[in-house]
Motif scaffolding. Structure first.
Motif, mmCIF file in Angstrom:
data_model
loop_
_atom_site.group_PDB
_atom_site.id
_atom_site.type_symbol
_atom_site.label_atom_id
_atom_site.label_comp_id
_atom_site.label_asym_id
_atom_site.label_seq_id
_atom_site.Cartn_x
_atom_site.Cartn_y
_atom_site.Cartn_z
ATOM 1 N N ASP A 1 1.372 6.816 12.919
ATOM 2 C CA ASP A 1 2.471 5.925 12.542
ATOM 3 C C ASP A 1 2.016 4.807 11.598
ATOM 4 O O ASP A 1 2.765 3.853 11.349
ATOM 5 N N ASN B 1 0.980 8.323 -1.781
ATOM 6 C CA ASN B 1 2.266 8.905 -1.388
ATOM 7 C C ASN B 1 2.128 10.304 -0.771
ATOM 8 O O ASN B 1 2.817 10.621 0.202
ATOM 9 N N GLY C 1 3.625 9.340 2.571
ATOM 10 C CA GLY C 1 5.036 9.672 2.414
ATOM 11 C C GLY C 1 5.863 8.466 2.013
ATOM 12 O O GLY C 1 5.404 7.319 2.054
ATOM 13 N N GLU C 2 7.106 8.715 1.651
ATOM 14 C CA GLU C 2 7.991 7.662 1.147
ATOM 15 C C GLU C 2 8.288 6.574 2.175
ATOM 16 O O GLU C 2 8.379 5.400 1.832
ATOM 17 N N LYS C 3 8.428 6.950 3.438
ATOM 18 C CA LYS C 3 8.858 5.991 4.455
ATOM 19 C C LYS C 3 7.736 5.083 4.926
ATOM 20 O O LYS C 3 7.986 3.972 5.386
ATOM 21 N N LYS C 4 6.509 5.561 4.844
ATOM 22 C CA LYS C 4 5.381 4.790 5.358
ATOM 23 C C LYS C 4 4.587 4.057 4.279
ATOM 24 O O LYS C 4 3.657 3.326 4.589
ATOM 25 N N ASP D 1 11.489 -1.175 8.152
ATOM 26 C CA ASP D 1 11.834 0.222 8.445
ATOM 27 C C ASP D 1 10.569 1.041 8.666
ATOM 28 O O ASP D 1 10.522 1.925 9.537
ATOM 29 N N ALA D 2 9.548 0.759 7.874
ATOM 30 C CA ALA D 2 8.293 1.535 7.949
ATOM 31 C C ALA D 2 7.593 1.349 9.284
ATOM 32 O O ALA D 2 6.909 2.251 9.767
ATOM 33 N N ARG E 1 12.337 -2.748 3.680
ATOM 34 C CA ARG E 1 11.721 -1.420 3.694
ATOM 35 C C ARG E 1 10.469 -1.421 4.565
ATOM 36 O O ARG E 1 10.159 -0.426 5.238
ATOM 37 N N VAL F 1 5.070 1.444 1.083
ATOM 38 C CA VAL F 1 5.973 0.530 0.384
ATOM 39 C C VAL F 1 5.189 -0.165 -0.724
ATOM 40 O O VAL F 1 4.107 -0.704 -0.480
ATOM 41 N N ALA G 1 1.505 2.450 8.596
ATOM 42 C CA ALA G 1 2.303 2.117 7.410
ATOM 43 C C ALA G 1 1.483 1.190 6.521
ATOM 44 O O ALA G 1 0.654 0.410 7.005
#
Length: 222
Positions: A172, A193, A197-200, A218-219, A215, A202, A174
């Motif tokens: 998990d 990336n 990945g996009e979600k983790k 969210d991460a 963001r 920023v 980030a």
């Protein structure tokens, strides 16, 4: 008498139906699990970044202000070398201010940027905090310029492998990179990336740093 029994029967039936509906509704309600986070800041206090440092420190403190008091914060300074200057609650604004004011002062000899050393220490802190039950995250604040001792700089070829090694124990994880030039941030994006990945992952330059806070939350699952 029969009329009273009929009314009573309807009341019992209605209460039973309502009770069952409430039970089903309560069963289907999903309560968001709160997971405390450990946010490790890597802050560039080198001579070349001093002009932007006051604004970046304000950003660090604004990010701390939207974290939860149960979260944990660690701040690593990066200049000629990297070391820990604060650890504790993000709500301890006085302690954070004193630490960054004291240990990020201008020093003309601090021209190096030991980002590689700082990230190495940040990864180590992430693994430790994961064992303590925290969701780990790293926030890098600075221009990402490579200066000084090459051995202490970021090796962009090895960095993805280092992140993957941390993910084995902290999937998990980030990361956020802010205040660097878009060209440097583009390098971060291309390099990390595929791993995060996009979600983790920023990234945000100076002009979009404030918008990136949402963001980042969210991460880390907020």
């Amino acid at each position: 008498m029969n009329k009273r029994l009929i009314i009573l029967g309807f009341l019992i039936l209605a209460i039973s139906v309502i009770g069952k509906l409430l039970f089903v509704a309560a069963k289907n309600i999903k309560v968001d699990d709160f997971h405390k986070s450990a946010v490790i800041f890597v802050v560039d206090s080198s001579a070349s970044n001093q002009a932007k440092l006051p604004e970046q420190i304000k950003y660090l403190k604004s990010l701390c202000s939207i974290l939860d008091p149960e979260d944990e914060v660690k701040i690593l300074k990066v200049s000629q070398k990297s070391y820990l200057i604060y650890e504790g609650s993000p709500s301890d604004s006085t302690g954070i201010t004193k630490a960054v004011n004291e240990f990020t002062k201008y020093d003309k000899n601090d021209y190096g940027t030991a980002y590689g050393e700082g990230l190495k220490k940040a990864f180590s802190h992430c693994l430790t905090m994961k064992k303590e039950g925290y969701v780990p995250a790293i926030v890098v604040i600075g221009d990402l310029e490579n200066e000084g001792d090459v051995a202490k700089q970021v090796n962009w070829d090895i960095l993805p492998k280092n992140v993957e090694a941390v993910q084995q124990y902290a999937p998990d994880l980030a990361m956020m990179f802010v205040y660097a030039h878009p060209e440097k941030l583009d390098l971060v994006k291309e390099t990390l990336n595929p791993v995060l990945g996009e979600k983790k992952l920023v990234i945000a330059n100076e002009q979009n740093a404030q918008k990136a806070q949402r963001r980042f939350l969210d991460a880390i699952g907020r």
